[in-house]
Design a protein around this motif. Sequence first.
Motif, PDB file in Angstrom:
ATOM      1  N   VAL A   1       0.863  -1.174   0.000  1.00  0.00           N
ATOM      2  CA  VAL A   1       0.000   0.000   0.000  1.00  0.00           C
ATOM      3  C   VAL A   1       0.904   1.229   0.000  1.00  0.00           C
ATOM      4  N   ASN A   2       0.787   2.058  -1.001  1.00  0.00           N
ATOM      5  CA  ASN A   2       1.639   3.240  -1.138  1.00  0.00           C
ATOM      6  C   ASN A   2       0.921   4.470  -0.608  1.00  0.00           C
ATOM      7  N   PHE A   3       1.687   5.280   0.109  1.00  0.00           N
ATOM      8  CA  PHE A   3       1.153   6.461   0.781  1.00  0.00           C
ATOM      9  C   PHE A   3       1.864   7.700   0.260  1.00  0.00           C
ATOM     10  N   TYR A   4       1.102   8.752  -0.036  1.00  0.00           N
ATOM     11  CA  TYR A   4       1.661  10.016  -0.497  1.00  0.00           C
ATOM     12  C   TYR A   4       0.986  11.142   0.283  1.00  0.00           C
ATOM     13  N   ALA A   5       1.765  12.129   0.720  1.00  0.00           N
ATOM     14  CA  ALA A   5       1.191  13.252   1.472  1.00  0.00           C
ATOM     15  C   ALA A   5       2.055  14.489   1.285  1.00  0.00           C
ATOM     16  N   TRP A   6       1.427  15.646   1.356  1.00  0.00           N
ATOM     17  CA  TRP A   6       2.139  16.923   1.223  1.00  0.00           C
ATOM     18  C   TRP A   6       1.278  18.017   1.854  1.00  0.00           C
ATOM     19  N   THR A   7       1.921  19.118   2.197  1.00  0.00           N
ATOM     20  CA  THR A   7       1.216  20.254   2.790  1.00  0.00           C
ATOM     21  C   THR A   7       0.899  21.286   1.713  1.00  0.00           C
TER      22      THR A   7
ATOM     23  N   ILE B   1      -3.613  13.893   1.655  1.00  0.00           N
ATOM     24  CA  ILE B   1      -3.248  12.484   1.808  1.00  0.00           C
ATOM     25  C   ILE B   1      -3.782  11.684   0.624  1.00  0.00           C
ATOM     26  N   THR B   2      -2.926  10.830   0.060  1.00  0.00           N
ATOM     27  CA  THR B   2      -3.334   9.897  -0.992  1.00  0.00           C
ATOM     28  C   THR B   2      -2.856   8.502  -0.607  1.00  0.00           C
ATOM     29  N   ILE B   3      -3.760   7.508  -0.653  1.00  0.00           N
ATOM     30  CA  ILE B   3      -3.405   6.120  -0.326  1.00  0.00           C
ATOM     31  C   ILE B   3      -3.812   5.243  -1.502  1.00  0.00           C
ATOM     32  N   ARG B   4      -2.864   4.455  -1.995  1.00  0.00           N
ATOM     33  CA  ARG B   4      -3.089   3.627  -3.190  1.00  0.00           C
ATOM     34  C   ARG B   4      -2.752   2.167  -2.863  1.00  0.00           C
ATOM     35  N   ASN B   5      -3.653   1.284  -3.164  1.00  0.00           N
ATOM     36  CA  ASN B   5      -3.444  -0.144  -2.928  1.00  0.00           C
ATOM     37  C   ASN B   5      -2.797  -0.782  -4.161  1.00  0.00           C
ATOM     38  N   ASP B   6      -1.494  -1.063  -4.074  1.00  0.00           N
ATOM     39  CA  ASP B   6      -0.792  -1.706  -5.185  1.00  0.00           C
ATOM     40  C   ASP B   6      -0.589  -3.202  -4.942  1.00  0.00           C
TER      41      ASP B   6
END
Length: 202
Positions: A31-37, A52-57
Amino acid sequence: MKSKLNATVFPAIVFCILLVLPAYSQIEQTVNFYAWTDKPYYSPGEKGTLFITIRNDRTDVDLVIKKIEIYYPWFTFSQNGWEGNSTKKPDFKIKVRGQKTYFGHDNFEVPGDGRAVSGVIMVKVYVDKSPFHYPEATRDYYEVPINIAGSPHYEKVEGLEKIETLLTIQAILIIICTIIIASTIFLSIRRPPIVLEREERR
């Protein structure tokens, strides 16, 4: 003729499949996680947003996001209880290989007191199937850097009174020397004529 064509095309197809499989298997099955302000830095007392972005790979199972824990650098226990943390419960299904991705955000406010320091926002994602949280290590968190503009610090210079006294004395001495030089120049211009010159004229 067809047998020769099949003998040429079939190995080419097999070769292409063999080329694609290693590349496909190299994709991380997690599960890949991406986040930024929303801003590069903040001032104390300012409001901001964490995206927040969560992607199930993973390729084996769909997952449901049960909980997202967020801890900001100013996380602490105060007289009002725990501050600087947030818990979201989206109950959102993220399907395999990113077919459906979670997009969310969390609003925060940088405290106006001394707790506002630069650091990292720590995030952990909990799901409904093993290993039940990401990152998979129990004590690990996704880290998102956040920069807080520091307040200017003013420091008192020791012995400043002595420096002021010396500068005052120096200014007075410069004024006195200027007066003496000006008086010397003025008197030298107005000096009386030399007596020897008058005797020679006689």
